[in-house]
Design an enzyme around this catalytic site. Sequence first.
Site, PDB file in Angstrom:
ATOM      1  CE  LYS A 120      -4.226  -1.824   0.470  1.00 24.14           C
ATOM      2  NZ  LYS A 120      -5.389  -1.541  -0.376  1.00 24.14           N
TER       3      LYS A 120
ATOM      4  CG  ASP B  63     -10.418  -3.640   5.796  1.00 21.24           C
ATOM      5  OD1 ASP B  63     -11.212  -3.671   6.732  1.00 21.24           O
ATOM      6  OD2 ASP B  63     -10.749  -3.862   4.619  1.00 21.24           O
TER       7      ASP B  63
END
Length: 401
Positions: free
Chosen positions: A76, A121
């Site tokens: 990410k 998340d």
Amino acid sequence: MLIANPNATRGAYPEDLRALMNTQLADENRAWLSTWSHLSGSATPLWDMPGLARQLGVGQLLIKDESVRSDLGSFKALGAPIALLRLILRRFPEHDFEPRALLAGKHRDALADFSVISATDGNHGRALAAAAQSIGCRCVIVLHAHVSQEREQAIAAYGAVIVRIRGNYDDSVQEAAALAARNGWTVVSDTSYERYEEIPRDVMQGYGTIAAELIEAGGPFTHVLLQGGVGGLAAGVVSYFWERCGADRPTFIVVEPRQADCLYQSALAGHPTRASGSVDSVMAGLACGETSPLAWKFLAGGVDHFMTIEDEAAVSAMRQLAAGAAGDVPLVAGESAAAGLAGLAQLMASAPLAAQVGLDGNSRVVLLSTEGATAPDLYAELVGSTAEAVLQRQRAWLQAR
């Protein structure tokens, strides 16, 4: 469960998709991030796993280890910073900001009143918080009920303001949008929705670096297994390979939790749709209930098969990688990171399934280990060993080579 995508194509990369994501922009993103303090200056390792390849019955098994991409612990780190950079460049054209200077914090005074927000998340929020801290703008992160305190603390460590809600990931996406509308903040999400595609496109485009490094490491590869989620990672990798390789692109197989099967269900329906289950999964990064419509534009023709796995299979794969099964290098792979290996094992355990996707003793397969122990306590609980102990075994293995 496995489904062949009836709309998969082997043709040239479509021009309408090239207008959205292309290798030129992906390579520009890579250059911008090359000097960011939170990223490694070199490509992540592509580990050869001959022992596992023999056990599973494929010709070669390669695992790209994204756990060492960044101190943020996951892939990410390639997406959120690029989305934030491109957002700022669009929002403040009069300042003529230089991307590398932004990441170095040289314009933090000009951006002190600028705020971004996102649901997460865990890993996307952590990457966005770190990028915002480097740049000097404010960051708010919305967490749903299933995000652990351990992941919350990891995000807050980068200066983000945390907002907790009840419900699941999709509820947190809605809350982030509502807070942004009320406060004049900007949502930096990795999933798209109606009239919101530009920023998720930039996030996905950032993941093209992974594909670029794979191609540079030396293809061709016959199969690449990709994690599901909302589809952003898969879209970023598939689009880059598709443009570069055209009809010779690898076979792409997307893997996701059985109870968070939004991409599998989208393949069945022929359009973006929702998951059929509870969404709650130990694979936290893949516990997403709704397909990103923008990501689906790339997956609809670029992915050959979609499949689901059980949580227990992912945990077993985590343990297998940590142990250095069959004499291979021990690897720290988080819950979502192990999905590819779990999916491959499921396919190779069934001759009809392996034949359906074209896997055999001549296949050259790539898996992405997308995260390390981003929740160290949970990792130790699931694997039965701490991440540091696994890394010690890895160092010993490397010394003994």
